[in-house]
Design a protein around this motif. Structure first.
Motif, PDB file in Angstrom:
ATOM      1  N   ALA A 282       0.841  -1.194   0.000  1.00 35.05           N
ATOM      2  CA  ALA A 282       0.000   0.000   0.000  1.00 35.05           C
ATOM      3  C   ALA A 282       0.876   1.244   0.000  1.00 35.05           C
ATOM      4  O   ALA A 282       1.827   1.353   0.777  1.00 35.05           O
ATOM      5  CB  ALA A 282      -0.907  -0.009   1.227  1.00 35.05           C
ATOM      6  N   GLY A 283       0.573   2.177  -0.891  1.00 35.98           N
ATOM      7  CA  GLY A 283       1.347   3.418  -0.985  1.00 35.98           C
ATOM      8  C   GLY A 283       2.607   3.313  -1.804  1.00 35.98           C
ATOM      9  O   GLY A 283       3.347   4.292  -1.931  1.00 35.98           O
ATOM     10  N   GLU A 284       2.886   2.149  -2.387  1.00 35.17           N
ATOM     11  CA  GLU A 284       4.104   1.961  -3.177  1.00 35.17           C
ATOM     12  C   GLU A 284       3.813   2.195  -4.654  1.00 35.17           C
ATOM     13  O   GLU A 284       2.737   1.874  -5.155  1.00 35.17           O
ATOM     14  CB  GLU A 284       4.650   0.543  -2.983  1.00 35.17           C
ATOM     15  N   VAL A 285       4.794   2.757  -5.368  1.00 35.45           N
ATOM     16  CA  VAL A 285       4.709   2.929  -6.820  1.00 35.45           C
ATOM     17  C   VAL A 285       5.705   1.974  -7.468  1.00 35.45           C
ATOM     18  O   VAL A 285       6.915   2.068  -7.227  1.00 35.45           O
ATOM     19  CB  VAL A 285       5.023   4.382  -7.236  1.00 35.45           C
ATOM     20  N   LEU A 286       5.183   1.061  -8.279  1.00 33.89           N
ATOM     21  CA  LEU A 286       6.019   0.108  -9.008  1.00 33.89           C
ATOM     22  C   LEU A 286       6.066   0.520 -10.473  1.00 33.89           C
ATOM     23  O   LEU A 286       5.038   0.514 -11.163  1.00 33.89           O
ATOM     24  CB  LEU A 286       5.463  -1.310  -8.882  1.00 33.89           C
ATOM     25  N   GLY A 287       7.238   0.916 -10.953  1.00 33.25           N
ATOM     26  CA  GLY A 287       7.400   1.213 -12.373  1.00 33.25           C
ATOM     27  C   GLY A 287       7.551  -0.068 -13.166  1.00 33.25           C
ATOM     28  O   GLY A 287       8.131  -1.048 -12.679  1.00 33.25           O
ATOM     29  N   VAL A 288       7.032  -0.089 -14.380  1.00 36.76           N
ATOM     30  CA  VAL A 288       7.154  -1.244 -15.272  1.00 36.76           C
ATOM     31  C   VAL A 288       7.735  -0.753 -16.593  1.00 36.76           C
ATOM     32  O   VAL A 288       7.152   0.114 -17.250  1.00 36.76           O
ATOM     33  CB  VAL A 288       5.794  -1.932 -15.526  1.00 36.76           C
ATOM     34  N   VAL A 289       8.896  -1.293 -16.969  1.00 36.85           N
ATOM     35  CA  VAL A 289       9.575  -0.843 -18.185  1.00 36.85           C
ATOM     36  C   VAL A 289      10.036  -2.048 -18.990  1.00 36.85           C
ATOM     37  O   VAL A 289      10.089  -3.171 -18.494  1.00 36.85           O
ATOM     38  CB  VAL A 289      10.788   0.057 -17.855  1.00 36.85           C
ATOM     39  N   VAL A 461       9.412   7.490 -14.766  1.00 36.73           N
ATOM     40  CA  VAL A 461       9.439   6.279 -13.952  1.00 36.73           C
ATOM     41  C   VAL A 461      10.415   6.440 -12.795  1.00 36.73           C
ATOM     42  O   VAL A 461      10.111   6.127 -11.636  1.00 36.73           O
ATOM     43  CB  VAL A 461       9.815   5.056 -14.808  1.00 36.73           C
ATOM     44  N   LEU A 462      11.609   6.946 -13.095  1.00 33.99           N
ATOM     45  CA  LEU A 462      12.626   7.117 -12.060  1.00 33.99           C
ATOM     46  C   LEU A 462      12.202   8.136 -11.005  1.00 33.99           C
ATOM     47  O   LEU A 462      12.546   8.010  -9.831  1.00 33.99           O
ATOM     48  CB  LEU A 462      13.952   7.540 -12.688  1.00 33.99           C
ATOM     49  N   GLY A 463      11.460   9.153 -11.425  1.00 33.09           N
ATOM     50  CA  GLY A 463      11.052  10.197 -10.500  1.00 33.09           C
ATOM     51  C   GLY A 463       9.900   9.808  -9.600  1.00 33.09           C
ATOM     52  O   GLY A 463       9.723  10.389  -8.529  1.00 33.09           O
ATOM     53  N   LEU A 464       9.090   8.826 -10.022  1.00 28.56           N
ATOM     54  CA  LEU A 464       7.900   8.474  -9.259  1.00 28.56           C
ATOM     55  C   LEU A 464       7.986   7.117  -8.571  1.00 28.56           C
ATOM     56  O   LEU A 464       7.381   6.914  -7.514  1.00 28.56           O
ATOM     57  CB  LEU A 464       6.665   8.479 -10.173  1.00 28.56           C
ATOM     58  N   ALA A 465       8.716   6.164  -9.162  1.00 23.96           N
ATOM     59  CA  ALA A 465       8.674   4.789  -8.677  1.00 23.96           C
ATOM     60  C   ALA A 465       9.576   4.567  -7.468  1.00 23.96           C
ATOM     61  O   ALA A 465      10.648   5.181  -7.332  1.00 23.96           O
ATOM     62  CB  ALA A 465       9.068   3.832  -9.799  1.00 23.96           C
ATOM     63  N   ASP A 466       9.135   3.668  -6.596  1.00 23.57           N
ATOM     64  CA  ASP A 466       9.982   3.179  -5.504  1.00 23.57           C
ATOM     65  C   ASP A 466      10.851   2.034  -6.004  1.00 23.57           C
ATOM     66  O   ASP A 466      12.044   1.971  -5.722  1.00 23.57           O
ATOM     67  CB  ASP A 466       9.110   2.695  -4.340  1.00 23.57           C
ATOM     68  N   ARG A 467      10.246   1.124  -6.761  1.00 26.46           N
ATOM     69  CA  ARG A 467      10.970   0.021  -7.392  1.00 26.46           C
ATOM     70  C   ARG A 467      10.535  -0.066  -8.854  1.00 26.46           C
ATOM     71  O   ARG A 467       9.475   0.445  -9.229  1.00 26.46           O
ATOM     72  CB  ARG A 467      10.672  -1.310  -6.690  1.00 26.46           C
ATOM     73  N   ILE A 468      11.369  -0.736  -9.659  1.00 28.62           N
ATOM     74  CA  ILE A 468      11.097  -0.824 -11.103  1.00 28.62           C
ATOM     75  C   ILE A 468      11.177  -2.280 -11.539  1.00 28.62           C
ATOM     76  O   ILE A 468      12.188  -2.960 -11.307  1.00 28.62           O
ATOM     77  CB  ILE A 468      12.097   0.032 -11.903  1.00 28.62           C
ATOM     78  N   LEU A 469      10.103  -2.746 -12.183  1.00 28.63           N
ATOM     79  CA  LEU A 469      10.044  -4.086 -12.752  1.00 28.63           C
ATOM     80  C   LEU A 469      10.492  -4.012 -14.206  1.00 28.63           C
ATOM     81  O   LEU A 469       9.927  -3.239 -14.990  1.00 28.63           O
ATOM     82  CB  LEU A 469       8.618  -4.639 -12.663  1.00 28.63           C
ATOM     83  N   ILE A 470      11.500  -4.805 -14.572  1.00 30.44           N
ATOM     84  CA  ILE A 470      12.016  -4.836 -15.942  1.00 30.44           C
ATOM     85  C   ILE A 470      11.523  -6.112 -16.615  1.00 30.44           C
ATOM     86  O   ILE A 470      11.754  -7.221 -16.111  1.00 30.44           O
ATOM     87  CB  ILE A 470      13.555  -4.781 -15.954  1.00 30.44           C
ATOM     88  N   LEU A 471      10.819  -5.947 -17.725  1.00 32.55           N
ATOM     89  CA  LEU A 471      10.289  -7.074 -18.483  1.00 32.55           C
ATOM     90  C   LEU A 471      11.070  -7.260 -19.772  1.00 32.55           C
ATOM     91  O   LEU A 471      11.436  -6.277 -20.430  1.00 32.55           O
ATOM     92  CB  LEU A 471       8.810  -6.853 -18.816  1.00 32.55           C
ATOM     93  N   ILE A 479      13.730  -6.853 -10.661  1.00 33.49           N
ATOM     94  CA  ILE A 479      13.122  -5.716  -9.974  1.00 33.49           C
ATOM     95  C   ILE A 479      14.254  -4.974  -9.279  1.00 33.49           C
ATOM     96  O   ILE A 479      15.024  -5.570  -8.518  1.00 33.49           O
ATOM     97  CB  ILE A 479      12.062  -6.145  -8.951  1.00 33.49           C
ATOM     98  N   VAL A 480      14.382  -3.688  -9.567  1.00 36.67           N
ATOM     99  CA  VAL A 480      15.482  -2.892  -9.015  1.00 36.67           C
ATOM    100  C   VAL A 480      14.923  -1.676  -8.297  1.00 36.67           C
ATOM    101  O   VAL A 480      13.814  -1.204  -8.590  1.00 36.67           O
ATOM    102  CB  VAL A 480      16.461  -2.441 -10.123  1.00 36.67           C
ATOM    103  N   GLY A 481      15.684  -1.158  -7.346  1.00 32.24           N
ATOM    104  CA  GLY A 481      15.311   0.073  -6.682  1.00 32.24           C
ATOM    105  C   GLY A 481      15.547   1.266  -7.593  1.00 32.24           C
ATOM    106  O   GLY A 481      16.514   1.294  -8.362  1.00 32.24           O
ATOM    107  N   ALA A 482      14.662   2.244  -7.546  1.00 35.57           N
ATOM    108  CA  ALA A 482      14.797   3.419  -8.410  1.00 35.57           C
ATOM    109  C   ALA A 482      15.858   4.396  -7.905  1.00 35.57           C
ATOM    110  O   ALA A 482      16.455   5.130  -8.701  1.00 35.57           O
ATOM    111  CB  ALA A 482      13.456   4.137  -8.524  1.00 35.57           C
ATOM    112  N   ALA A 483      16.105   4.406  -6.617  1.00 34.44           N
ATOM    113  CA  ALA A 483      17.061   5.354  -6.041  1.00 34.44           C
ATOM    114  C   ALA A 483      18.464   5.122  -6.614  1.00 34.44           C
ATOM    115  O   ALA A 483      18.945   3.995  -6.677  1.00 34.44           O
ATOM    116  CB  ALA A 483      17.092   5.211  -4.525  1.00 34.44           C
ATOM    117  N   GLY A 484      19.090   6.200  -7.046  1.00 38.96           N
ATOM    118  CA  GLY A 484      20.458   6.119  -7.550  1.00 38.96           C
ATOM    119  C   GLY A 484      20.578   5.799  -9.021  1.00 38.96           C
ATOM    120  O   GLY A 484      21.676   5.873  -9.580  1.00 38.96           O
ATOM    121  N   LEU A 485      19.476   5.454  -9.689  1.00 38.52           N
ATOM    122  CA  LEU A 485      19.527   5.170 -11.121  1.00 38.52           C
ATOM    123  C   LEU A 485      19.307   6.452 -11.918  1.00 38.52           C
ATOM    124  O   LEU A 485      18.599   7.351 -11.483  1.00 38.52           O
ATOM    125  CB  LEU A 485      18.448   4.154 -11.516  1.00 38.52           C
ATOM    126  N   ASP A 486      19.910   6.513 -13.112  1.00 40.97           N
ATOM    127  CA  ASP A 486      19.613   7.578 -14.059  1.00 40.97           C
ATOM    128  C   ASP A 486      19.062   6.931 -15.332  1.00 40.97           C
ATOM    129  O   ASP A 486      19.111   5.705 -15.478  1.00 40.97           O
ATOM    130  CB  ASP A 486      20.845   8.433 -14.354  1.00 40.97           C
TER     131      ASP A 486
END
Length: 504
Positions: A282-289, A461-471, A479-486
C-alpha cells in the motif's frame, strides 16, 4: 524569406476564440518547434494548415505567393505532409495500404494495383527509419502502438500531388521507443538538410532544445514567445507556456509505503507473461519498463481482469484476480489505458458522463441518478487537474488530446482506488499538467493507494517509482530500486547491457 508565412490567424468556435492573431514563419531547411499547454491552440493551427479546419481570417503565403488553406487537397498540392498525434490507421488494411492511404498507388497498365511495387515502396519508406521488422503485407490492426506510429511516419515520405516541402509532426515520439525516436531525429535532420521545413510539435522540452532551430509558444491562442532556441531556456519556455513559474522535476514522496500487501504475484504466468513474482505494498509505486511489447500492457490488463492465470498464484487485496474489468472497478482497481480515444473515452458523451461512468452506483440514491452530484464531482476533478473546458456538458471529443487524457485520469482517481494501473499517463500532456498529475499521484500514494506505472518516459518512472520491474519478452528480468539510477543506467538494464542489483 520564409517558405511559409502565416499572418493574423484567427479562429473561434461558438464565439470563443481559439486562435487570436497568430503569426508564424517556417523556413526551408529549418526545424521549428511549436509548444504550448493543452488547449493553447496547437491542434487547431495544424488542422488549418492541413485544410481540415477553415480559419475565420488568415493571410498565408508560400514562397511569397498567396496561398489558400481551404481544403486538404490544397495543402497536399502545396507539398504539406502531416503526422497527427492520434493515429488514423485502418486496421483491416495492410501496412503498405495504410502507408499509401491518400496517395496514388502504383498500378500496372494504369488499372490494377501493382502489389509488388506497392509493398517494395512501403518497405523503402520504412527502411528510412531503420525499420525492417514490419512486413508491408501484414494487417495494420495487428501491430502495436509504436509500430503504428512508424507506419504514419513512413506515410509522409511517399508521394503526393506535389513534392514535399513542409512536414508537420504532432507529438511523433509519444508512442516510440528511445531507439525509434533517435532514428526519427536522424530522418528529420536529413529532411531539413534536403531543404524541407519542419514544424515539430512536442511537450518534451529536451527534444525541442536539441532538435529545433527556432521555437514558438502559444498560450490561450496567442503567441507568447517566438525566438531562436539558442536564445531561450527551459525556464523561459515553461513560463511562456504556463504564464507562471513551475519547478520542474517530481514532487517528493509524502509518506513511505505501508507494510500491508495490496498485490502479490508468485511465479505467475498468463499468455505471453511468465515468471512474475513480486509483492506490491500500500502506498508503493512500481514502475514497469521494457522494450516495446515486452509485456507491460499484458500485465496491466491481467491485473484488471482481462485473461486468467495459467500458472502460479495471484492475489489483490487478499482475493484472487478479478474476473472482469467491471469487477475490478467495483473492487477499487482503476485503470488508465494507453490509447485514450480507442479505449478510454466515449467521445460523443459529455465531460461529466465520461468522468463519473464507473462511479454511478456510488453517486446514485436508491438506484436513481443524481445529476447535480455527478456534475459537482466532475467539476472537482476538473479543477484539481486544471482541465481546460468551456462547460462540463460539452462532448469530450471537443477537448484537446491532453485534456482528454486528464478526463481519463480524473475518472480513475475520482475515488481513491486501492490499486491504480497507469499506462503512459502523461502521453501528450503539457509540462504544467504533468506537475498536477504527479502531485495527484503522490497524494494517492500517501493515502495508501498502490500504483503500477507502465511508461516509456524513463525520467518519469525514475522520479515516481519506488521500485522498477524490468520485463523482457514477457518474462520478469529483474526488480530494481529506483534510487540512484539515471535514465542511461535504466536503459542499459532494459537492454540487458548491465547486471541489475535486486531491490530489497
Amino acid at each position: 524569406m520564409a517558405l511559409l508565412s502565416i499572418r493574423e490567424l484567427h479562429k473561434s468556435y461558438g464565439g470563443a476564440p481559439v486562435l487570436s492573431g497568430v503569426s508564424l514563419d517556417l523556413r526551408a531547411g529549418e526545424v521549428h518547434a511549436l509548444m504550448g499547454e493543452n488547449g493553447a491552440g496547437k491542434s487547431t493551427l495544424i488542422r488549418i494548415l492541413a485544410g481540415v479546419t477553415v480559419a475565420d481570417r488568415v493571410e498565408a503565403r508560400l514562397d511569397g505567393a498567396s496561398l489558400g488553406l481551404g481544403t486538404p487537397a490544397e495543402a497536399d498540392r502545396a507539398g504539406f505532409r502531416f503526422v497527427h498525434q492520434e493515429l488514423n490507421i485502418v486496421p483491416a488494411l495492410s501496412v503498405a495500404e495504410n502507408i499509401f492511404l491518400g496517395h496514388p498507388m502504383p498500378r500496372r497498365f494504369g488499372a490494377a494495383v501493382d502489389w509488388k511495387r506497392l509493398n517494395a515502396r512501403a518497405a523503402e519508406a520504412l527502411a528510412r527509419f531503420g525499420v525492417r521488422h514490419i512486413d508491408p503485407r501484414a494487417k495494420a490492426g495487428r501491430l502495436g502502438v509504436g509500430d503504428r506510429m512508424l507506419i504514419r511516419l513512413a506515410s509522409m515520405l511517399v508521394g503526393g500531388a506535389s513534392p514535399a516541402r513542409l512536414f508537420v509532426l504532432d507529438e511523433p515520439t509519444a508512442a516510440l521507443t528511445h531507439a525509434e525516436s533517435d532514428r526519427l531525429f536522424r530522418v528529420i535532420d536529413e529532411l531539413a538538410r534536403g531543404g524541407a521545413a519542419i514544424l515539430y510539435v512536442s511537450h518534451r522540452i529536451d527534444e525541442v532544445m536539441a532538435l529545433a532551430s527556432r521555437v514558438t509558444v502559444l498560450r490561450d491562442g496567442k503567441v507568447a514567445l517566438s525566438a531562436p532556441t539558442a536564445e531561450t531556456s527551459r525556464a523561459a519556455l515553461i513560463r511562456a507556456m504556463t504564464g507562471r513559474e513551475i519547478a520542474e522535476g517530481h514532487p517528493p514522496r509524502l509518506a513511505t509505503p505501508r507494510p500491508s500487501v495490496v498485490c502479490r504475484l508468485e511465479d505467475l504466468s498468463s499468455g505471453r507473461l511468465s515468471g512474475l513474482r513480486f509483492d506490491l505494498r500500500a502506498g508503493e509505486v512500481l514502475g514497469v519498463v521494457g522494450l516495446d511489447n515486452a509485456g507491460q500492457s499484458d500485465l496491466l490488463r491481467l491485473l484488471l481482469g482481462e485473461g486468467a492465470p495459467a500458472g502460479g498464484r495471484a492475489e489483490v487485496a487478499g482475493r484472487s484476480l478479478p474476473r472482469s474489468p467491471a469487477e475490478a472497478w467495483r473492487r477499487g482497481i482503476a485503470y488508465v489505458p494507453r490509447e485514450r480515444r480507442k479505449e478510454g473515452l466515449m467521445s460523443g458523451r459529455t465531460i461529466t458522463a465520461n468522468t463519473v461512468l464507473p462511479h454511478l452506483s456510488r453517486l446514485s440514491r436508491h438506484g436513481l441518478a443524481r445529476p447535480r452530484r455527478e456534475a459537482a464531482e466532475a467539476r472537482r476533478v476538473a479543477e484539481r487537474l486544471r482541465l481546460r473546458f468551456q462547460h462540463l456538458s460539452q462532448p469530450v471529443r471537443t477537448l484537446s488530446g491532453g485534456n482528454q487524457q486528464k478526463v481519463v485520469l480524473g475518472r480513475a482517481t475520482l475515488a481513491t482506488p486501492r490499486l491504480l494501473l497507469l499506462e503512459e499517463p502523461t502521453r501528450g500532456v503539457d509540462v504544467g499538467a504533468r506537475q498536477d498529475i504527479y502531485a495527484a499521484l503522490r497524494g494517492l500514494a500517501a493515502e495508501g493507494c498502490a500504483i503500477v506505472l507502465a511508461s516509456t518516459d524513463l525520467p518519469e518512472v525514475l522520479g515516481l517509482a519506488d521500485r522498477i520491474l524490468i520485463l523482457r519478452d514477457g518474462r520478469q528480468a529483474a526488480i530494481v530500486g529506483a534510487a540512484g539510477l539515471d535514465p542511461s543506467s535504466l536503459l542499459a538494464l532494459i537492454y540487458g547491457d548491465e547486471e541489475p542489483v535486486p531491490a530489497s
